[in-house]
Design a protein around this motif. Structure first.
Motif, PDB file in Angstrom:
ATOM      1  N   GLU A   1       9.203   3.073  60.245  1.00  0.00           N
ATOM      2  CA  GLU A   1       9.146   4.040  58.940  1.00  0.00           C
ATOM      3  C   GLU A   1       9.348   5.562  59.718  1.00  0.00           C
ATOM      4  O   GLU A   1      10.325   6.377  58.914  1.00  0.00           O
ATOM      5  CB  GLU A   1       7.793   4.164  58.492  1.00  0.00           C
ATOM      6  N   LEU A   2       8.895   5.767  61.026  1.00  0.00           N
ATOM      7  CA  LEU A   2       9.349   6.920  61.830  1.00  0.00           C
ATOM      8  C   LEU A   2      10.681   6.570  62.348  1.00  0.00           C
ATOM      9  O   LEU A   2      11.092   5.567  62.938  1.00  0.00           O
ATOM     10  CB  LEU A   2       8.236   7.264  62.871  1.00  0.00           C
ATOM     11  N   LEU A   3      11.622   7.550  62.283  1.00  0.00           N
ATOM     12  CA  LEU A   3      12.968   7.457  62.959  1.00  0.00           C
ATOM     13  C   LEU A   3      12.651   7.546  64.478  1.00  0.00           C
ATOM     14  O   LEU A   3      11.726   8.084  65.030  1.00  0.00           O
ATOM     15  CB  LEU A   3      13.667   8.558  62.539  1.00  0.00           C
ATOM     16  N   HIS A   4      13.720   7.059  65.324  1.00  0.00           N
ATOM     17  CA  HIS A   4      13.578   7.053  66.687  1.00  0.00           C
ATOM     18  C   HIS A   4      13.230   8.455  67.264  1.00  0.00           C
ATOM     19  O   HIS A   4      12.321   8.642  67.964  1.00  0.00           O
ATOM     20  CB  HIS A   4      14.798   6.668  67.408  1.00  0.00           C
ATOM     21  N   GLY A   5      14.068   9.607  66.831  1.00  0.00           N
ATOM     22  CA  GLY A   5      13.728  10.838  67.369  1.00  0.00           C
ATOM     23  C   GLY A   5      12.362  11.415  66.848  1.00  0.00           C
ATOM     24  O   GLY A   5      11.742  12.070  67.691  1.00  0.00           O
ATOM     25  N   GLU A   6      12.110  11.184  65.648  1.00  0.00           N
ATOM     26  CA  GLU A   6      10.699  11.511  65.111  1.00  0.00           C
ATOM     27  C   GLU A   6       9.720  11.050  66.049  1.00  0.00           C
ATOM     28  O   GLU A   6       8.484  11.658  66.477  1.00  0.00           O
ATOM     29  CB  GLU A   6      10.421  11.219  63.979  1.00  0.00           C
ATOM     30  N   ALA A   7       9.579   9.714  66.392  1.00  0.00           N
ATOM     31  CA  ALA A   7       8.611   9.017  67.385  1.00  0.00           C
ATOM     32  C   ALA A   7       8.928   9.635  68.721  1.00  0.00           C
ATOM     33  O   ALA A   7       7.803  10.008  69.379  1.00  0.00           O
ATOM     34  CB  ALA A   7       9.013   7.534  67.487  1.00  0.00           C
ATOM     35  N   VAL A   8       9.951   9.992  69.184  1.00  0.00           N
ATOM     36  CA  VAL A   8      10.182  10.734  70.451  1.00  0.00           C
ATOM     37  C   VAL A   8       9.433  11.964  70.728  1.00  0.00           C
ATOM     38  O   VAL A   8       8.754  12.489  71.546  1.00  0.00           O
ATOM     39  CB  VAL A   8      11.522  10.551  70.827  1.00  0.00           C
ATOM     40  N   ALA A   9       9.556  12.759  69.468  1.00  0.00           N
ATOM     41  CA  ALA A   9       8.972  14.231  69.386  1.00  0.00           C
ATOM     42  C   ALA A   9       7.408  14.101  69.347  1.00  0.00           C
ATOM     43  O   ALA A   9       6.952  14.467  70.203  1.00  0.00           O
ATOM     44  CB  ALA A   9       9.245  14.696  67.849  1.00  0.00           C
ATOM     45  N   ILE A  10       7.009  13.040  68.970  1.00  0.00           N
ATOM     46  CA  ILE A  10       5.347  12.690  69.199  1.00  0.00           C
ATOM     47  C   ILE A  10       5.133  12.257  70.722  1.00  0.00           C
ATOM     48  O   ILE A  10       4.176  12.763  71.524  1.00  0.00           O
ATOM     49  CB  ILE A  10       4.964  11.482  68.274  1.00  0.00           C
ATOM     50  N   GLY A  11       6.154  11.466  71.137  1.00  0.00           N
ATOM     51  CA  GLY A  11       5.905  11.076  72.590  1.00  0.00           C
ATOM     52  C   GLY A  11       6.299  12.297  73.396  1.00  0.00           C
ATOM     53  O   GLY A  11       5.442  12.375  74.832  1.00  0.00           O
ATOM     54  N   ILE A  12       7.018  13.263  73.202  1.00  0.00           N
ATOM     55  CA  ILE A  12       7.326  14.576  74.148  1.00  0.00           C
ATOM     56  C   ILE A  12       5.854  15.138  74.042  1.00  0.00           C
ATOM     57  O   ILE A  12       5.383  15.645  75.281  1.00  0.00           O
ATOM     58  CB  ILE A  12       8.455  15.372  73.583  1.00  0.00           C
ATOM     59  N   ILE A  13       5.307  15.426  72.966  1.00  0.00           N
ATOM     60  CA  ILE A  13       3.942  16.050  72.890  1.00  0.00           C
ATOM     61  C   ILE A  13       3.025  15.323  73.657  1.00  0.00           C
ATOM     62  O   ILE A  13       2.234  16.039  74.422  1.00  0.00           O
ATOM     63  CB  ILE A  13       3.469  16.155  71.317  1.00  0.00           C
ATOM     64  N   ALA A  14       2.866  14.105  73.396  1.00  0.00           N
ATOM     65  CA  ALA A  14       2.056  13.273  74.352  1.00  0.00           C
ATOM     66  C   ALA A  14       2.140  13.243  75.752  1.00  0.00           C
ATOM     67  O   ALA A  14       1.076  13.519  76.582  1.00  0.00           O
ATOM     68  CB  ALA A  14       2.160  11.650  74.006  1.00  0.00           C
ATOM     69  N   ALA A  15       3.430  13.419  76.153  1.00  0.00           N
ATOM     70  CA  ALA A  15       3.560  13.520  77.756  1.00  0.00           C
ATOM     71  C   ALA A  15       3.332  14.880  77.933  1.00  0.00           C
ATOM     72  O   ALA A  15       2.626  14.995  79.074  1.00  0.00           O
ATOM     73  CB  ALA A  15       5.287  13.409  77.862  1.00  0.00           C
ATOM     74  N   GLY A  16       3.476  15.798  77.108  1.00  0.00           N
ATOM     75  CA  GLY A  16       2.945  17.411  77.427  1.00  0.00           C
ATOM     76  C   GLY A  16       1.503  17.278  77.685  1.00  0.00           C
ATOM     77  O   GLY A  16       0.856  17.996  78.550  1.00  0.00           O
ATOM     78  N   MET A  17       0.733  16.730  76.807  1.00  0.00           N
ATOM     79  CA  MET A  17      -0.684  16.578  76.767  1.00  0.00           C
ATOM     80  C   MET A  17      -1.040  15.970  78.242  1.00  0.00           C
ATOM     81  O   MET A  17      -2.108  16.178  78.965  1.00  0.00           O
ATOM     82  CB  MET A  17      -1.373  15.773  75.866  1.00  0.00           C
ATOM     83  N   ILE A  18      -0.597  14.793  78.602  1.00  0.00           N
ATOM     84  CA  ILE A  18      -0.692  13.930  79.731  1.00  0.00           C
ATOM     85  C   ILE A  18      -0.564  15.251  81.020  1.00  0.00           C
ATOM     86  O   ILE A  18      -1.462  15.045  81.976  1.00  0.00           O
ATOM     87  CB  ILE A  18      -0.040  12.608  80.028  1.00  0.00           C
ATOM     88  N   GLU A  19       0.451  15.683  80.966  1.00  0.00           N
ATOM     89  CA  GLU A  19       0.711  16.973  81.839  1.00  0.00           C
ATOM     90  C   GLU A  19      -0.261  17.812  82.127  1.00  0.00           C
ATOM     91  O   GLU A  19      -0.859  18.131  83.211  1.00  0.00           O
ATOM     92  CB  GLU A  19       2.143  17.503  81.695  1.00  0.00           C
ATOM     93  N   ILE A  20      -0.932  18.196  81.035  1.00  0.00           N
ATOM     94  CA  ILE A  20      -2.017  19.057  81.013  1.00  0.00           C
ATOM     95  C   ILE A  20      -3.381  18.463  81.711  1.00  0.00           C
ATOM     96  O   ILE A  20      -4.147  18.872  82.428  1.00  0.00           O
ATOM     97  CB  ILE A  20      -2.212  19.929  79.843  1.00  0.00           C
ATOM     98  N   GLU A  21      -3.431  17.436  81.246  1.00  0.00           N
ATOM     99  CA  GLU A  21      -4.701  16.477  81.764  1.00  0.00           C
ATOM    100  C   GLU A  21      -4.546  16.427  83.271  1.00  0.00           C
ATOM    101  O   GLU A  21      -5.574  16.378  83.932  1.00  0.00           O
ATOM    102  CB  GLU A  21      -4.801  14.863  81.056  1.00  0.00           C
ATOM    103  N   LEU A  22      -3.443  16.211  83.780  1.00  0.00           N
ATOM    104  CA  LEU A  22      -3.139  15.865  85.252  1.00  0.00           C
ATOM    105  C   LEU A  22      -2.976  17.242  85.881  1.00  0.00           C
ATOM    106  O   LEU A  22      -2.894  17.132  87.234  1.00  0.00           O
ATOM    107  CB  LEU A  22      -2.068  15.095  85.347  1.00  0.00           C
ATOM    108  N   LYS A  23      -3.049  18.264  85.192  1.00  0.00           N
ATOM    109  CA  LYS A  23      -3.015  19.725  85.795  1.00  0.00           C
ATOM    110  C   LYS A  23      -1.540  20.041  86.470  1.00  0.00           C
ATOM    111  O   LYS A  23      -1.666  20.602  87.475  1.00  0.00           O
ATOM    112  CB  LYS A  23      -4.192  20.106  86.503  1.00  0.00           C
TER     113      LYS A  23
END
Ligand code: GLY
Length: 364
Positions: A261-283
């Motif tokens: 239902e989500l297009l590839h780029g839409e899902a990747v946008a969520i994945g980019i935000i998730a990666a950014g949150m992991i970067e913050i968790e890992l400082k």
């Protein structure tokens, strides 16, 4: 017209050209005929390209056979479609002297490239991408693939194209949601490789969204340069090429869990935000960097949060199928900052503890 040469050390052709312009499509077929004199041509495309008039524009008076994928989109990116394409080529008595021409978006390019890679043990393919996602990413770099019922690109081969022709005028007929979603791959390139490109996208987003051809050509040029450089360094994804999967580990899982239902780029946008949150968790990255990325993705009007109906456990199960998984646990591409990939001990995709991933998925 802009050109970029991609040199692939291990491929038979050693290098191929990406050509970028507005309105290329009309004059292309005679050039393909001349460059591949003596080859039978077999076009793979989909219904959207037929109704937009792009197939007719490409072929002109030529009666070259065209296989039209129906329905268009990820639902057709499977083994049945690949088999039908190959059997259609067989029924037309085509042999190894066949050039496959892929005209369309990511799905068309991936399936046509896969069919070319396996037909009679491999025939050449030309990629003519017509969507933002295919022009930025999938048509350049030689990845081909089809999905299984469990995961994306479960079947695939590296099969480098003989040439890539990017006509930004084809983007004018693309629907708005597809257009915006595909631009996420351009942001991904800027994020992993070039802070100036990121600023260019921030400053020119309105012109990009108005589909001004000179801006779209510039964007395509940045993309081909960034992707070309990475692919030249690591054509078969032994290490550095993994950076092109930034945002994709969670993105692919989200895309599959959404039932496409989500297009590839839409899902990747969520994945980019998730990666950014992991970067913050890992400082390893500053918090304001993630906010800057979130703002631009919001302006692009793509999702930046997990849809509420996606269960964390399903996502973790899907993430384990990721192609970068080692011992059934995925590796993540992360950033220190815009244009700077986190690369401890020379590794571009790194382990993230399940607790950290679990925490991020809960707040995403
Ligand atoms: N789409 C990622 C790559 O081509 O490696």
């Amino acid at each position: 017209m802009l050109e970029h040469e991609i040199k692939i050390p291990a491929s038979p052709a050693k290098s191929y050209r990406t050509e970028i312009g507005s309105g290329l499509l009309g004059g292309l077929w005679p050039r393909i005929e001349a460059d591949f004199n003596g080859y039978n041509k077999f076009v793979v495309t989909d219904e959207n390209l037929v109704s937009a008039g792009h197939l007719e524009k490409l072929l002109g008076q030529s009666d070259a056979p065209a296989f039209v994928i129906s329905p268009p989109g990820e639902a057709s990116k499977n083994i049945d479609t690949a088999v039908t394409i190959i059997e259609t080529m067989e029924k037309a008595c085509l042999g190894r002297d066949t050039l496959v021409v892929a005209l369309g978006g990511g799905t068309v390019g991936d399936i046509a490239g896969f069919a070319a890679a396996v037909f009679k043990r491999g025939v050449p393919v030309i990629q003519i991408p017509t969507t933002t996602v295919a022009q930025a990413d999938s048509a350049v770099g030689g990845k081909t693939g089809i999905d299984s019922s469990l995961s994306k690109n479960a079947f695939g081969a590296f099969w480098h194209p003989s040439a890539v022709y990017i006509d930004v005028a084809t983007l004018t007929t693309l629907d708005d949601r597809q257009f915006r979603a595909g631009l996420v791959e351009s942001f991904k390139h800027a994020l992993i490789a070039d802070s100036e490109y990121f600023e260019y996208l921030e400053n020119n987003l309105d012109a990009v969204l108005e589909r001004k051809s000179e801006v779209l050509e510039k964007v395509a040029q940045f993309n081909c340069k960034i992707k070309g450089d990475v692919v030249e360094t690591d054509p078969y994804e032994q290490n550095k090429r993994r950076i092109l999967n930034y945002g994709h580990t969670i993105g692919h899982a989200v895309e599959t869990a959404s039932g496409f239902e989500l297009l590839h780029g839409e899902a990747v946008a969520i994945g980019i935000i998730a990666a950014g949150m992991i970067e913050i968790e890992l400082k390893i990255a500053p918090k304001d960097r993630l906010e800057r990325v979130r703002q631009i993705l919001e302006k692009l009007d793509v999702p930046v949060k997990l849809p509420p109906n996606l269960a964390e456990k399903d996502l973790i199960d899907l993430i384990k199928h990721d192609k970068k998984a080692v011992n059934k646990w995925p590796r993540f591409v992360l950033l220190n900052d815009i244009g700077q990939v986190y690369c401890p001990d020379g590794q571009y995709a790194v382990d993230v503890a399940p607790e950290i991933l679990g925490r991020v998925l809960k707040i995403l």
